[in-house]
Design an enzyme around this catalytic site. Structure first.
Site, mmCIF file in Angstrom:
data_model
loop_
_atom_site.group_PDB
_atom_site.id
_atom_site.type_symbol
_atom_site.label_atom_id
_atom_site.label_comp_id
_atom_site.label_asym_id
_atom_site.label_seq_id
_atom_site.Cartn_x
_atom_site.Cartn_y
_atom_site.Cartn_z
ATOM 1 N N HIS A 50 0.798 -1.233 0.000
ATOM 2 C CA HIS A 50 0.000 0.000 0.000
ATOM 3 C C HIS A 50 0.821 1.269 0.000
ATOM 4 O O HIS A 50 0.251 2.363 0.132
ATOM 5 C CB HIS A 50 -0.932 0.048 1.216
ATOM 6 C CG HIS A 50 -1.992 -0.995 1.225
ATOM 7 N ND1 HIS A 50 -3.250 -0.795 0.691
ATOM 8 C CD2 HIS A 50 -1.993 -2.264 1.685
ATOM 9 C CE1 HIS A 50 -3.969 -1.874 0.840
ATOM 10 N NE2 HIS A 50 -3.229 -2.798 1.443
ATOM 11 N N LYS A 91 -8.365 13.983 4.905
ATOM 12 C CA LYS A 91 -7.556 12.755 4.889
ATOM 13 C C LYS A 91 -6.523 12.913 5.988
ATOM 14 O O LYS A 91 -6.415 13.992 6.584
ATOM 15 C CB LYS A 91 -6.885 12.545 3.536
ATOM 16 C CG LYS A 91 -6.166 13.791 2.966
ATOM 17 C CD LYS A 91 -5.578 13.544 1.581
ATOM 18 C CE LYS A 91 -6.526 13.840 0.452
ATOM 19 N NZ LYS A 91 -6.577 12.789 -0.560
ATOM 20 N N ARG A 92 -5.779 11.839 6.282
ATOM 21 C CA ARG A 92 -4.718 11.994 7.273
ATOM 22 C C ARG A 92 -3.789 13.147 6.874
ATOM 23 O O ARG A 92 -3.555 13.376 5.689
ATOM 24 C CB ARG A 92 -3.912 10.695 7.394
ATOM 25 C CG ARG A 92 -4.669 9.591 8.106
ATOM 26 C CD ARG A 92 -5.007 9.970 9.546
ATOM 27 N NE ARG A 92 -3.830 10.004 10.365
ATOM 28 C CZ ARG A 92 -3.484 9.043 11.231
ATOM 29 N NH1 ARG A 92 -4.248 7.975 11.380
ATOM 30 N NH2 ARG A 92 -2.379 9.144 11.941
ATOM 31 N N LYS A 149 0.904 14.288 1.376
ATOM 32 C CA LYS A 149 -0.448 14.596 0.888
ATOM 33 C C LYS A 149 -0.624 16.098 0.649
ATOM 34 O O LYS A 149 -1.588 16.528 0.023
ATOM 35 C CB LYS A 149 -1.498 14.083 1.875
ATOM 36 C CG LYS A 149 -1.524 12.560 2.010
ATOM 37 C CD LYS A 149 -2.568 12.125 3.034
ATOM 38 C CE LYS A 149 -2.527 10.646 3.369
ATOM 39 N NZ LYS A 149 -3.123 9.795 2.325
ATOM 40 N N THR A 154 -8.543 6.672 -1.967
ATOM 41 C CA THR A 154 -9.887 6.148 -2.201
ATOM 42 C C THR A 154 -10.936 7.232 -1.980
ATOM 43 O O THR A 154 -12.037 7.137 -2.511
ATOM 44 C CB THR A 154 -10.180 4.946 -1.283
ATOM 45 O OG1 THR A 154 -9.683 5.232 0.024
ATOM 46 C CG2 THR A 154 -9.514 3.695 -1.801
ATOM 47 N N LYS A 180 -14.712 8.503 -3.744
ATOM 48 C CA LYS A 180 -15.950 8.812 -3.015
ATOM 49 C C LYS A 180 -16.497 10.170 -3.417
ATOM 50 O O LYS A 180 -17.709 10.336 -3.616
ATOM 51 C CB LYS A 180 -15.694 8.786 -1.499
ATOM 52 C CG LYS A 180 -15.365 7.398 -0.969
ATOM 53 C CD LYS A 180 -14.779 7.407 0.439
ATOM 54 C CE LYS A 180 -14.078 6.069 0.690
ATOM 55 N NZ LYS A 180 -13.241 6.083 1.911
#
Ligand code: 26V
Length: 824
Positions: free
Chosen positions: A363, A556-557, A562, A667, A671
């Site tokens: 992952h 998100k985290r 990110k 992911t 969504k």
């Protein structure tokens, strides 16, 4: 004879109410006169639980009887969220429950909101496991999840004076969804030593003895499929001291403290979820968790297999075990140990069984997330496993030597043991060697692992061992449950809820992309979802936001890769732009609400600094009269699954802006698009495939490509590194203490100015700002915008986790579904 007494699941509103009242009065021992929302939640859940249990028992009997191949999904994280709403929808009785609860004086939303999230995961990896369970049950696959029953899930996040504060998440005070199986208890051994000898027949025998025993108790959670009786099982293990209670011998001899300490030490194993995501810290307790869970699960799986009295060689025909990242890699070693030490198979025979049983999913490519365990730690905790790992490595390196004679560098690079000080066990390498398939989670990611971190293994095993299964999400939770009105609209145009089982049916929406009436309804639903989020924002932060503004969301985290920092620097740039505008110019700008949410790992200082900056920028911008509605900055506390269900349907754009090549898949991008939002994103992870599916006119892509990242980093470190001039202005404003003491943000700006800008924030800044301007322009043309969102939703069928599970089933597990009526 007993069959006529079997429980019959309720189907009518009256029967449901009867069950609720019965549970309030007997199970909960309360009177309906003082039945509050907590009690109503409990009773409604118990009523649905009873229903699930009936189907669950039947499913298990059916699967046992059919004796076909089963899948075991081993995951240290299952980020399930709430269960009641999901159960009601999956069995198709939410309307009945709604009417029934209403007759009893309750609003179903209030009852649903009583439930505590089951938050046994950090982020993407844990939520993926939860979506997979839903899909495996919905597709009738005989499949179990195995995990740990943490007493504390991921911490609750509070924001105090702009800082993240962690609060423990004790979620088990009342959990109607689990069944303790006090009769299913497995002894798990730790420490001790290995005695080796030759038996009478001259066979080498190894006995692992001494050390200590901890008990693993099973807790089962039913997993209902959507619109099918199949109800699968998630089995979570909880740890207890072997003596059961505390040690009475010690207690009676006066050693009170150590008698309790032993018990506590055992219980600590399943006490808390490690809150790091993408960072390996190599702590002994984490390795204990991994072995505890793996040993109990394998004992259970092997016991079930042995009941069938089949030959060992049939093990991989009956059982597929999927490793969700390297966290359960010890399962490979444990199965080999069971087969050679306990069952007496010889090495090669056992090893063939092992490798044919396991598949491994990777992952992440971030080097700091690749698990390594120190050899001395291993030696102490799991001495026999370390020996087996050394043997696995020896046989593996021998085969490499045969294939690439004399290539010493290669041997050093691929060895499962890293020759460092101390030596380390490389878990990803062990997982590759012990599995028959290795997969990444999006095309780019699967290509990257083959050409970078696992390159040598492609040469050794050939390319066919490596494959891709692009991630997916369950449309049941992420469309039907989170966005009921949109789901209803889609159902009305596509002939019912079939799209929830075959998401490609969404294609039929293409023909409504220019339909006036349809577009109006579509837009109204988005607006209503934004109103709902605006209310939530008001009630939790006190800030009023205009639902007509463009909602720009990044949840998100929090992680440097990110790049929430890129987003907030962009917001500051927008703030500067607005401040410099004339009132006329301001009138032309589309109002915007920038919404952030996400947790930082407690020890991740830089991530916490980013949260702090976002909050401080919000505090300044939100009360600046020059800005008004044009810009609001919101940080939503404690982002989790149930909050995602409110947030996701309310986006106009969402941000998926990781440095190219760093986000394995993502992911939440799926969504958001599935709920009629557009994406601003980099060419990273699944963004690339989303673009391919929905069309490049329907996504806002920007930034450098993965193939250029290495060169750019090299230039930063060894050439010249000039910052983007607009970013310099942003930094200047921060440094003027406009958002509080600039000292607090020195490390953040410094990481970009002075320390190589590893995540290429400056390199991508201009492109990001430009693309945000395109977003502003596009949003002004609402007609086109709505058409884009409809076309996007229509083309999202590929991203159902059902597609993904079917791919695993076919390419990796070799299992077939077992629907009712297909038993023989
Ligand atoms: C990794 C580690 C590393 C070792 C110690 C603790 C720990 C805990 C959790 C994790 C998992 C991090 C990996 C993860 O969540 N990856 C995400 O997986 C998603 C599902 O495949 C994918 O969409 C995201 O891109 C990826 O970041």
């Amino acid at each position: 004879a007993w069959k006529k007494f079997q429980a019959k699941p309720f189907v009518s509103k009256d029967d449901f109410e009867k069950e609720v009242v019965r549970h309030v009065e007997t199970t909960l021992a309360r009177s309906m006169f003082n039945c509050d929302e907590t009690a109503a939640y409990a009773a409604a859940s118990l009523a649905f639980r009873d229903r699930l249990i009936t189907e669950w028992n039947r499913t298990q009997q059916r699967q046992t009887f059919a004796d076909t191949k089963r899948v075991y999904y081993l995951s240290l994280e299952f980020l399930m969220g709430r269960a009641l709403d999901n159960a009601m929808l999956n069995v198709g009785l939410k309307n009945i429950a709604k009417e029934g609860l209403s007759e009893l004086g309750f609003r179903i939303e209030d009852i649903i909101n009583q439930e505590h999230d089951a938050a046994l995961g950090n982020g993407g990896l844990g939520r993926l496991a939860a979506c997979f369970l839903d899909s495996m049950a919905s597709l009738n696959f005989p499949a179990w999840g195995y995990g740990l029953r943490y007493k504390y899930g991921i911490f609750k996040q509070e924001i105090v004076d702009g800082y993240q504060v962690e609060v423990p998440d004790y979620w088990l005070d009342f959990n109607p969804w689990e069944f303790p199986r006090h009769d299913i208890v497995v002894d798990v051994q730790f420490y001790g030593g290995v005695r080796k000898y030759q038996d009478e027949a001259g066979k080498n025998v190894a006995v692992w003895e001494g050390g200590e025993i901890v008990k693993a108790t099973a807790y089962d959670v039913p997993i209902p499929g959507f619109n099918t009786p199949t109800t699968n099982n998630m089995r979570l293990w909880s740890s207890k001291a072997a003596s059961g209670e505390f040690d009475f011998q010690k207690f009676n001899s006066g050693d009170y403290e150590s008698s309790v300490a032993d018990q506590q030490r055992a219980e600590t194993i399943s006490a808390v979820l490690y809150p790091n995501d993408n960072l390996d810290r190599g702590k002994e307790l984490r390795l204990k968790q991994q072995y505890f869970w793996v040993a109990a699960s394998l004992y259970d799986i092997v016991r079930r297999f042995k009941k069938s009295k089949r030959a060992w060689s049939e093990f991989p025909d009956q059982i597929a075990i999927q490793l969700n990242d390297t966290h359960p890699t010890l399962a490979i070693v444990e199965l080999q140990r069971i087969l050679i030490d306990m069952e007496g198979l010889d090495w090669d025979e056992a090893w063939t069984i092992v490798t044919n049983t396991f598949g491994y999913t990777n992952h992440t490519v971030l080097p700091e997330a690749l698990e390594k365990w120190s050899v001395p730690l291993f030696q102490n905790l799991l001495p026999r496993h370390l020996q087996i790992i050394y043997d696995i490595n020896m046989f593996f390196l021998q085969s490499v030597e045969r294939k690439f004679p004399g290539d010493r560098d290669m041997l050093g690079r691929v060895s499962i043991i890293e020759e460092s000080q101390p030596k380390m066990v490389r878990m990803a390498f062990l997982a590759i060697v012990g599995s028959h398939k290795v997969n990444g989670v999006a095309e780019l990611h699967s290509d990257l692992i083959k050409t970078t971190i696992f390159k040598d293994f492609v040469k050794i095993f050939g390319p066919d061992k490596f494959t891709n299964v692009t991630n997916g999400i369950t449309p049941r939770r992420w469309l039907h449950q989170a966005n009921p009105r949109l789901s209803e609209l889609i159902a009305s145009k596509t002939g019912g809820l079939g799209f929830l089982k075959d998401l490609n049916v969404l294609n039929e929406l293409e023909k409504f992309a220019d339909d006036k009436e349809f577009k109006k309804e579509w837009a109204e639903i988005k607006y209503a979802n934004k109103v709902r989020l605006a209310k939530y924002i008001k009630s939790t932060t006190g800030v009023t936001v205009n639902p007509a503004a463009l909602f720009d969301i990044q949840v998100k985290r929090i992680h440097e890769y990110k790049r929430q920092q890129l987003n907030i620097f962009g917001v500051i740039h927008r703030y500067l732009t607005i401040k410099a505008m004339t009132p006329e110019e301001r009138k032309k700008l589309a109002p915007r609400v920038s919404i952030f949410g996400g947790k930082a790992a407690p020890g991740y200082w830089m991530a916490k600094t980013i949260i702090h900056l976002i909050n401080n920028v919000g505090a300044v911008v939100n009360k600046d009269p020059d800005v008004g509605d044009l810009l609001k900055v919101i940080f939503l506390e404690d982002y989790n699954v149930s909050k995602a269900e409110i947030i996701t349907p309310a986006s106009d754009v969402s941000e998926h802006i990781s440095t190219a090549g760093t986000e394995a898949s993502g992911t939440s991008n799926m969504k958001f698009v599935l709920n009629g939002g557009l994406i601003i994103g980099t060419c990273d992870g699944a963004n690339i495939e989303i673009t391919r599916e929905i069309g490049e006119n329907n996504i806002f892509l920007f930034g450098n490509l993965a193939e250029d990242v290495e060169d750019l980093r090299h230039t930063h470190n060894y050439g010249s590194h000039t910052l983007d001039p607009d970013l310099v202005k942003v930094f200047d404003l921060i440094k003027s203490n406009a958002f509080g003491d600039a000292g607090a943000f020195g490390a953040l700006t410094g990481s970009i100015e002075d320390h190589g800008d590893y995540y290429l924030v400056s390199d991508d800044f201009h492109s990001y700002i430009q693309t945000q301007t395109l977003v502003d322009e596009a949003y002004k043309n609402q007609e086109e915008w709505i058409t884009k969102t409809i076309l996007s939703v229509a083309r999202m069928g590929f991203f159902s986790s059902d597609r993904c599970i079917n791919e695993y089933a076919e390419m990796i597990w070799n299992v077939e579904p077992l629907p009712v009526g297909k038993e023989s």
